[in-house]
Motif scaffolding. Structure first.
Motif, PDB file in Angstrom:
ATOM      1  N   ASN B 164       0.813  -1.215   0.000  1.00 12.35           N
ATOM      2  CA  ASN B 164       0.000   0.000   0.000  1.00 12.35           C
ATOM      3  C   ASN B 164       0.853   1.273   0.000  1.00 12.35           C
ATOM      4  OD1 ASN B 164      -2.268  -1.554  -0.180  1.00 12.35           O
ATOM      5  ND2 ASN B 164      -2.812  -1.406   1.979  1.00 12.35           N
ATOM      6  N   PRO B 165       1.962   1.334   0.736  1.00 10.98           N
ATOM      7  CA  PRO B 165       2.830   2.508   0.591  1.00 10.98           C
ATOM      8  C   PRO B 165       3.358   2.704  -0.835  1.00 10.98           C
ATOM      9  CG  PRO B 165       3.331   1.402   2.655  1.00 10.98           C
ATOM     10  CD  PRO B 165       2.348   0.531   1.927  1.00 10.98           C
ATOM     11  N   VAL B 166       3.609   1.601  -1.552  1.00  7.58           N
ATOM     12  CA  VAL B 166       4.046   1.719  -2.959  1.00  7.58           C
ATOM     13  C   VAL B 166       2.922   2.338  -3.796  1.00  7.58           C
ATOM     14  CG1 VAL B 166       4.620   0.379  -5.032  1.00  7.58           C
ATOM     15  CG2 VAL B 166       5.753  -0.143  -2.853  1.00  7.58           C
ATOM     16  N   ILE B 167       1.688   1.869  -3.567  1.00  8.11           N
ATOM     17  CA  ILE B 167       0.536   2.436  -4.290  1.00  8.11           C
ATOM     18  C   ILE B 167       0.340   3.898  -3.884  1.00  8.11           C
ATOM     19  CG2 ILE B 167      -1.972   2.303  -4.562  1.00  8.11           C
ATOM     20  CD1 ILE B 167      -1.755  -0.730  -4.362  1.00  8.11           C
ATOM     21  N   GLY B 168       0.535   4.192  -2.602  1.00  8.50           N
ATOM     22  CA  GLY B 168       0.381   5.569  -2.118  1.00  8.50           C
ATOM     23  C   GLY B 168       1.357   6.521  -2.787  1.00  8.50           C
ATOM     24  N   LEU B 249      -5.714   1.195   9.105  1.00  7.25           N
ATOM     25  CA  LEU B 249      -4.482   1.991   9.164  1.00  7.25           C
ATOM     26  C   LEU B 249      -3.504   1.558   8.065  1.00  7.25           C
ATOM     27  CD1 LEU B 249      -4.136   2.078  13.048  1.00  7.25           C
ATOM     28  CD2 LEU B 249      -4.480   4.084  11.585  1.00  7.25           C
ATOM     29  N   GLY B 250      -3.543   0.281   7.698  1.00  9.63           N
ATOM     30  CA  GLY B 250      -2.732  -0.182   6.574  1.00  9.63           C
ATOM     31  C   GLY B 250      -3.339   0.197   5.239  1.00  9.63           C
ATOM     32  N   CYS B 251      -4.670   0.134   5.181  1.00  5.24           N
ATOM     33  CA  CYS B 251      -5.405   0.422   3.938  1.00  5.24           C
ATOM     34  C   CYS B 251      -5.151   1.845   3.441  1.00  5.24           C
ATOM     35  CB  CYS B 251      -6.898   0.195   4.225  1.00  5.24           C
ATOM     36  SG  CYS B 251      -8.007   0.601   2.901  1.00  5.24           S
ATOM     37  N   ILE B 252      -5.165   2.810   4.376  1.00  7.84           N
ATOM     38  CA  ILE B 252      -5.105   4.210   3.929  1.00  7.84           C
ATOM     39  C   ILE B 252      -3.745   4.616   3.382  1.00  7.84           C
ATOM     40  CG2 ILE B 252      -6.981   4.930   5.457  1.00  7.84           C
ATOM     41  CD1 ILE B 252      -4.720   6.390   7.126  1.00  7.84           C
ATOM     42  N   TYR B 253      -2.733   3.776   3.547  1.00  9.38           N
ATOM     43  CA  TYR B 253      -1.444   4.078   2.902  1.00  9.38           C
ATOM     44  C   TYR B 253      -1.588   4.164   1.388  1.00  9.38           C
ATOM     45  CZ  TYR B 253       1.568   3.776   7.002  1.00  9.38           C
ATOM     46  OH  TYR B 253       2.191   4.026   8.201  1.00  9.38           O
ATOM     47  N   VAL B 302      -5.356  -0.056  -9.473  1.00  9.62           N
ATOM     48  CA  VAL B 302      -4.213  -0.771  -8.897  1.00  9.62           C
ATOM     49  C   VAL B 302      -4.677  -1.390  -7.583  1.00  9.62           C
ATOM     50  CG1 VAL B 302      -1.866  -0.582  -8.012  1.00  9.62           C
ATOM     51  CG2 VAL B 302      -2.550   0.733 -10.007  1.00  9.62           C
ATOM     52  N   PHE B 303      -4.421  -2.675  -7.441  1.00 10.56           N
ATOM     53  CA  PHE B 303      -5.077  -3.497  -6.413  1.00 10.56           C
ATOM     54  C   PHE B 303      -3.998  -4.247  -5.640  1.00 10.56           C
ATOM     55  CE2 PHE B 303      -9.053  -6.258  -5.793  1.00 10.56           C
ATOM     56  CZ  PHE B 303      -8.502  -7.045  -4.805  1.00 10.56           C
ATOM     57  N   ALA B 323       3.144  -7.571  -1.836  1.00  8.97           N
ATOM     58  CA  ALA B 323       4.476  -7.495  -1.227  1.00  8.97           C
ATOM     59  C   ALA B 323       4.794  -8.778  -0.483  1.00  8.97           C
ATOM     60  CB  ALA B 323       4.555  -6.294  -0.286  1.00  8.97           C
ATOM     61  N   ASN B 324       3.885  -9.757  -0.587  1.00 13.21           N
ATOM     62  CA  ASN B 324       4.100 -11.063   0.042  1.00 13.21           C
ATOM     63  C   ASN B 324       4.774 -11.977  -0.989  1.00 13.21           C
ATOM     64  OD1 ASN B 324       3.740 -13.775   0.881  1.00 13.21           O
ATOM     65  ND2 ASN B 324       2.089 -13.155   2.245  1.00 13.21           N
ATOM     66  N   ARG B 325       6.055 -12.254  -0.776  1.00 12.15           N
ATOM     67  CA  ARG B 325       6.835 -12.979  -1.802  1.00 12.15           C
ATOM     68  C   ARG B 325       6.298 -14.389  -2.034  1.00 12.15           C
ATOM     69  NH1 ARG B 325      13.019 -11.633  -1.685  1.00 12.15           N
ATOM     70  NH2 ARG B 325      12.172  -9.772  -2.702  1.00 12.15           N
ATOM     71  N   ASP B 326       5.860 -15.039  -0.954  1.00 16.86           N
ATOM     72  CA  ASP B 326       5.274 -16.377  -1.111  1.00 16.86           C
ATOM     73  C   ASP B 326       4.037 -16.311  -2.002  1.00 16.86           C
ATOM     74  OD1 ASP B 326       7.183 -17.481   0.495  1.00 16.86           O
ATOM     75  OD2 ASP B 326       5.968 -17.414   2.314  1.00 16.86           O
TER      76      ASP B 326
END
Lengths: 92, 388
Positions: B164-168, B249-253, B302-303, B323-326
């Motif tokens: 989400n920070p990357v999308i932000g 709080l994670g979503c709004i990034y 972007v999702f 961002a989850n490599r697995d």
């Protein structure tokens, strides 16, 4: 090598970046350098570990903001999840 | 920074050139699917609503139908209606006409004498419209005409901390260049509203942020429920997200750090004058949230996902990132972009966001997303209450 992350200095929990087993050292970077806590129990990857003791009814911060309140006493190193914290707005 | 898109008669700019076979109601949805399956270049989706609805509920459906037709990624629309539904052909056509002057045809299944006769006429009509659409060439367009939608689904803690920070950052960059960026999913703003309200352009926007959240909360209270009984989801919790506040709080990034300029109700058309970051009141349910933004005029979505999701859209390309490599390794069939180098501190948010910007521009210029290639078209619509 850090194996946990905090988002803000005031966070009460860190996210472990790999599966963590009881007794393992959990290392994260704070503003003043590396800090360490010992996992009091197994913690799944990406779940939260307590960085300090928090009494029942206290608030828990992540991202620098309140993510919930404790439903029981939490001791440093504990797995913090649905069994010991809940939304502050989830009134039964 | 420019891209090559399709200029529409209503002044908007599309990045796809679909002919939309639009089912006015559930009773026309299978027929619409059969028509679209027969015509390369036509798209459709299952509309489970359009009938047996009270006015406030039917309005959400009507706004989605009209907004889909008006979406700039659509060249023209063929409405299929049964004839006796709440969302009558003429009502849908009028709602579309209020938003756009693009090509529009319609058939009513009862008037045509049943499904097969309707299919025959609608297939010929769609064929002609697709041929017309194919003549249109892409032209140079400005990113100021671009509306980006940001969405998250199947979230885990890697979403809030890295994807989400990357999308932000992408959102901030596009906003600086004059684009519009939408933050949505109202329940996933709960617990973070105080942060967003401080970023409001003015008192009105500040109050509207609290208003849409209180309204959404009240909807569940009226039904003896609490939104937190269902959100976070089982998957969110197994991944490590504990409470709705943590998820929010994670979503709004995704919304970066820009000023919030406006708050839109679900599926309402976004005013071209409202540039910059805006909020739309949508559900946390991904297809219903994406449908609201499509109706608003979003051309590209972007999702972010933690667990991975195959979801796409019939009208708007959806770029999925994790961002989850697995998850990226397990679900590479479905995920377009790997943001895990941010999670492992191998690359900065700025570096990975720059790469995401290039990916967005490629898709704007015509590069297909994985969900487009596989033909994903699931769609849902926000509800005000139960069927009548």
């Amino acid at each position: 090598m850090p194996n946990a992350l905090i988002m803000e200095a005031q966070d009460d929990v860190a996210m472990v970046t790999s599966k963590t087993i009881e007794g393992e050292s959990v290392v994260y970077l704070a503003d003043d350098g590396k800090r360490q806590v010992v996992a009091a129990q197994d913690i799944p990857v990406y779940h939260k570990i307590a960085l300090r003791d928090i009494q029942k009814g206290g608030v828990v911060r992540k991202y620098g903001h309140i993510i919930g309140e404790t439903t029981q006493d939490i001791l440093i190193g504990a797995h913090v999840h649905t069994h010991n914290i809940d939304s502050t707005a989830k009134k039964e | 920074m420019n891209f090559h898109g399709y200029k529409r008669s209503d002044g908007r700019v599309g990045i796809r050139n679909h002919v939309l076979i639009l089912p006015a109601s559930v009773c026309a949805s299978d027929t619409a699917r059969m028509v679209a399956n027969q015509v390369t270049g036509a798209v459709s989706f299952t509309n489970q609503l359009g009938c047996a609805q009270v006015p406030s509920d039917a309005q959400f459906t009507l706004d989605v139908l009209a907004g889909f037709a008006a979406n700039p990624n659509v060249y023209g629309t063929i409405i299929l209606a049964l004839g006796c539904e709440n969302c009558q052909r003429d009502i849908v056509a009028e709602a579309i006409g209020a938003r756009t002057d693009k090509p529009l045809k319609s058939f009513v299944i009862r008037h045509e004498g049943g499904t097969i006769k309707t299919i025959e006429k609608a297939v010929r009509c769609a064929r002609d419209m697709v041929i017309e659409a194919s003549v249109l060439q892409r032209e140079e367009c400005s990113v100021t005409d671009l509306i980006l939608g940001t969405e998250c689904g199947g979230s885990d803690p890697t979403s809030g901390i890295a994807a989400n920070p990357v999308i932000g950052k992408l959102s901030d960059t596009l906003v600086e260049k004059g684009s519009t960026s939408i933050l949505c999913e109202t329940p996933e703003l709960m617990g973070a509203e105080h942060i967003l309200a401080k970023r409001a352009k003015n008192r009105e926007v500040h109050d509207r942020i609290y208003e849409i959240i209180a309204r959404y909360e009240q909807h569940f209270i009226n039904n003896g429920e609490n939104v937190r009984y269902g959100n976070p989801t089982v998957g969110n919790k197994s991944g490590g997200i504990t409470t709705l506040e943590e998820k929010s709080l994670g979503c709004i990034y995704k919304a970066g750090s820009a000023t919030i300029n406006a708050v839109y109700d679900y599926a309402k058309q976004i005013d071209p004058a409202d540039k910059g970051l805006i909020i739309m009141d949508t559900p946390g349910n991904d297809p219903a949230s994406i449908a609201g933004m499509i109706a608003g005029g979003m051309q590209i979505c972007v999702f972010s996902t933690g667990h991975g999701t195959p979801l796409g859209s019939p009208i708007v390309p959806v770029i999925k990132i994790t961002a989850n490599r697995d998850t990226y390794q397990i679900m590479e069939d479905d995920i377009d972009f790997d943001a895990s180098p941010v999670f492992f501190a191998e690359k900065t948010v700025e570096e990975v966001s720059g790469k995401l910007m290039s990916a967005v521009m490629d898709v704007c210029n015509g590069k297909l997303t994985k969900s487009e290639v596989l033909g994903f078209n699931e769609t849902a619509v926000m509800r005000a209450c139960n069927y009548v």
